[in-house]
Enzyme design. Structure first.
Site, mmCIF file in Angstrom:
data_model
loop_
_atom_site.group_PDB
_atom_site.id
_atom_site.type_symbol
_atom_site.label_atom_id
_atom_site.label_comp_id
_atom_site.label_asym_id
_atom_site.label_seq_id
_atom_site.Cartn_x
_atom_site.Cartn_y
_atom_site.Cartn_z
ATOM 1 N N GLY A 207 0.696 -1.364 0.688
ATOM 2 C CA GLY A 207 -0.030 0.359 -0.079
ATOM 3 C C GLY A 207 0.558 1.430 -0.149
ATOM 4 O O GLY A 207 1.462 1.302 -0.655
ATOM 5 N N ASP A 208 0.267 2.135 1.256
ATOM 6 C CA ASP A 208 1.031 3.394 0.922
ATOM 7 C C ASP A 208 2.225 3.347 2.112
ATOM 8 O O ASP A 208 2.459 4.860 2.953
ATOM 9 C CB ASP A 208 0.607 4.416 1.175
ATOM 10 C CG ASP A 208 -0.428 4.760 2.312
ATOM 11 O OD1 ASP A 208 -0.825 3.381 2.427
ATOM 12 O OD2 ASP A 208 -1.240 5.374 2.205
#
Length: 280
Positions: A207-208
């Site tokens: 993800g981030d």
């Protein structure tokens, strides 16, 4: 006219693999034509020279040990190493070797395996790197973290971890879709790498979320690095619809004060990151 067999060297010159015969000290007695095709050194100029002189410097010691073990009745008959081409580049070779004590010679047959080496390196890269950003993945981070902790334990040094989560990234996917999100993540990866030393490692956890490994760094230096990375990430990101402003929450954990095991340090850094995000 009666038939007769030509000299053996004429047969050997037809082979696509290099054939080398050396004495016990490694001095060249014979090489076939393929040796020149692979390495650029003509048979006449190699005769009498030590074959090890053509080795890549990093592989010489191991190859000499292999030759000694072979003559002592042990060692591996099949092994890999690198030789230097006449023009300076390395050539990857796979050898089959045999020691003939009754003749006092070693015979080696070498095949060029550059394509195999490149395929292995590509597979290794995929196994340890994130396909989107090219950063290290979790597996590579865990490997590097264990190595850093082992070294720090032996030397009394320090290790710092930064656990980083992007703030505002969700709107990128919401407004521009996953393609826009992927472009931003690749830009984030470049900015993170640009703010680190060569010895540091940045990994994408998914993800981030990202983790930065700082070998040899304590809490004070880690704090400065975190501030620098945050400044880099707060610079506007160009998008098709203008610019995007992001920020990052960063948690810090340091060895040995915050833990001595990889999982403990990752958990402490993750918890510190969430605490930082709640404060904003």
């Amino acid at each position: 006219m009666a038939s007769s067999l030509p000299p053996l060297s004429q047969f050997l010159d037809l082979l696509p693999d290099a054939v080398c015969i050396v004495d016990a000290e490694g001095n060249v007695l014979f090489v076939n034509a393929a040796f020149e095709r692979l390495l650029g050194h003509a048979p006449d100029e190699t005769r009498g020279r030590c074959l090890f002189d053509y080795l890549h410097p990093d592989d010489r010691a191991a190859t000499e040990r292999q030759a000694q073990a072979l003559m002592a009745g042990g060692g591996e008959r099949h092994f890999r190493n690198r030789y230097l081409h006449r023009h300076g580049h390395a050539v990857d070779l796979l050898w089959s070797a045999h020691w003939l004590p009754e003749h006092g010679v070693r015979i080696g047959v070498a095949r060029e395996i550059g394509d195999l080496r490149r395929a292995e390196q590509e597979l290794e890269h995929h196994a340890f790197h994130d396909p989107l950003t090219g950063l290290a993945n979790r597996r590579r981070l865990e490997q590097a973290l264990r190595q850093a902790l082992e070294q720090a334990t032996g030397s009394g040094g320090q290790v710092a971890l930064l656990y980083l989560d992007l703030n505002g990234f969700k709107q990128v996917n919401d407004l521009g879709g996953h393609e826009a999100g992927d472009r931003v993540l690749r830009e984030v990866a470049q900015r993170l790498r640009a703010g680190l030393r060569q010895a540091d490692l940045v990994a994408r956890m998914g993800g981030d979320e990202f983790v930065v490994l700082l070998p040899g760094c304590g809490a004070e230096h880690a704090g400065r690095v975190a501030s620098k990375l945050r400044r880099n990430l707060r610079e506007p990101f160009p998008t098709r619809d203008g610019t995007l402003q992001l920020d990052a929450s960063i948690g810090i954990a340091c060895f040995p004060g915050d833990g001595r095991a990889p999982d403990d340090l990752l958990a402490r850094a993750d918890a510190a990151m969430y605490a930082t995000r709640r404060e904003r």
